[in-house]
Design an enzyme around this catalytic site. Sequence first.
Site, PDB file in Angstrom:
ATOM      1  N   ASP A  16     -33.656  61.862  17.540  1.00  0.00           N
ATOM      2  CA  ASP A  16     -34.848  61.242  16.944  1.00  0.00           C
ATOM      3  C   ASP A  16     -35.989  61.147  18.101  1.00  0.00           C
ATOM      4  O   ASP A  16     -35.964  60.231  18.880  1.00  0.00           O
ATOM      5  CB  ASP A  16     -34.944  59.976  16.125  1.00  0.00           C
ATOM      6  CG  ASP A  16     -35.840  59.345  15.670  1.00  0.00           C
ATOM      7  OD1 ASP A  16     -37.271  60.025  16.048  1.00  0.00           O
ATOM      8  OD2 ASP A  16     -36.151  58.535  14.683  1.00  0.00           O
TER       9      ASP A  16
ATOM     10  N   CYS B  11     -58.782  55.037   7.976  1.00  0.00           N
ATOM     11  CA  CYS B  11     -57.852  56.043   7.862  1.00  0.00           C
ATOM     12  C   CYS B  11     -57.343  56.147   6.380  1.00  0.00           C
ATOM     13  O   CYS B  11     -56.994  57.154   5.912  1.00  0.00           O
ATOM     14  CB  CYS B  11     -56.473  55.627   8.532  1.00  0.00           C
ATOM     15  SG  CYS B  11     -57.017  55.715  10.633  1.00  0.00           S
TER      16      CYS B  11
END
Length: 427
Positions: A210, A397
């Site tokens: 990851d 956002c």
Amino acid sequence: LTQAVLPPDATAMGSCCRIGVPVLVLLVAIVAGTLQYILQQPAYAEQAVRKLVEVGGIPETIWDHFQVVDNSAWTDIITKLNLGIAEGYMHGKIKVDPLPFFLTLMNGTAVGTRRKDEGGALLGTIVKLLNLPNDIKGLLLNMQTRERSTRVTKQHYDAGNDLYEVMLGPSMSYTCAYWKNASTLDQAQQNKFNLIYRKLEASPGMKVVDLGMGWGTAAAYMHEQGKLDVTGVSLSEQQVKWASEHLTKPGLRFIWSDYRDHCEDPKYMHSYDRVYSIGMLEHVGYKNLAPFFKCVKNLLKPDGLAVIHTIGEPDFVPASDPFLETYIFPGAVIPALSSVMPAVEDLFIVEDFQNFGYDYAKTLAAWSDNSKKFFKDHPTAYTAEFQRMWEYYLRMCEALFELRINQLWHFVLSPRPATRKRIARQS
């Protein structure tokens, strides 16, 4: 000024030759200095802002969500745009209701679409000119070198886990959730983990890395769900520390490292069956996309798969919004397809592509509600300026995704040359 200096029959080039470059430079400096002086006067700055709203096609209802209480803020607005508004709000010079303000400001206007044909040619041009220094810096410099990449981890991700634990909830996932058939934030985040897990098409015992890892909860999900051997890699010391303390077990480990160092370590070359990255590509920078995807391929076995989860821009931008660059994500640049695809096409086959950007609006709304609760319960944990900055960031956002200006992309990639006939499309 031009008419007063140049003869009426002079061409631009002829005038330049007669007057001389030094004189022209002086004239430009005089004009710029005069304009700067004028805009330092709050009354003139206010007139300029109101005129831009009028000619830029921004609805008059914008003023329902915005009030200047310190007239010096007008100068900051006209000279620094969104950064000036944000700082004015942070320091109490402006009252703003951020979400309806941004929805009004960006819905179908030149600010939101960046298109001059939306009735805001003048406004669009001025926005570009005022953002030009930031854009030039992004074009000339690599803002995501090894040294510069530590800025965002130290400023943002290492700021403290107390706020994040409440804001993000049990999942501790700081990326877009997947709200299909979900009614809570945690359900939606688990959905996101599961979607990526299914796209990886991994088998028990496979080695997985990851890149980015966050607080390690996605890696923990992959380990538990698929019985996978997972390594998380992050440049954030605090995230790795939290993940190591809460999640580490046999077959699940976390490394504090720049992803580039992990890629260049010979012992990891072609050692992973699967690679995934959730919300890290935005911090890679467009100048480093090709090396990043080469890194992913170098980590993968020839028959491997990679899943990349990233915010996407509809247009190429060389630098982030100055407010986000200054206070939230220094060095981050949201990639456009025009930047990603040239970096991918020589290395991978794009097996699948998905966009669920609207889900980020719901995710950000949940984060905003949770943050508000944290600040109410812990009013002295962070300054009032920080709290207003945080609200402004999240609501700005949210509006970007609510209006589908920004997107959320999933790429499923297999190394070239191909070793598989197909993948199973997931949804």
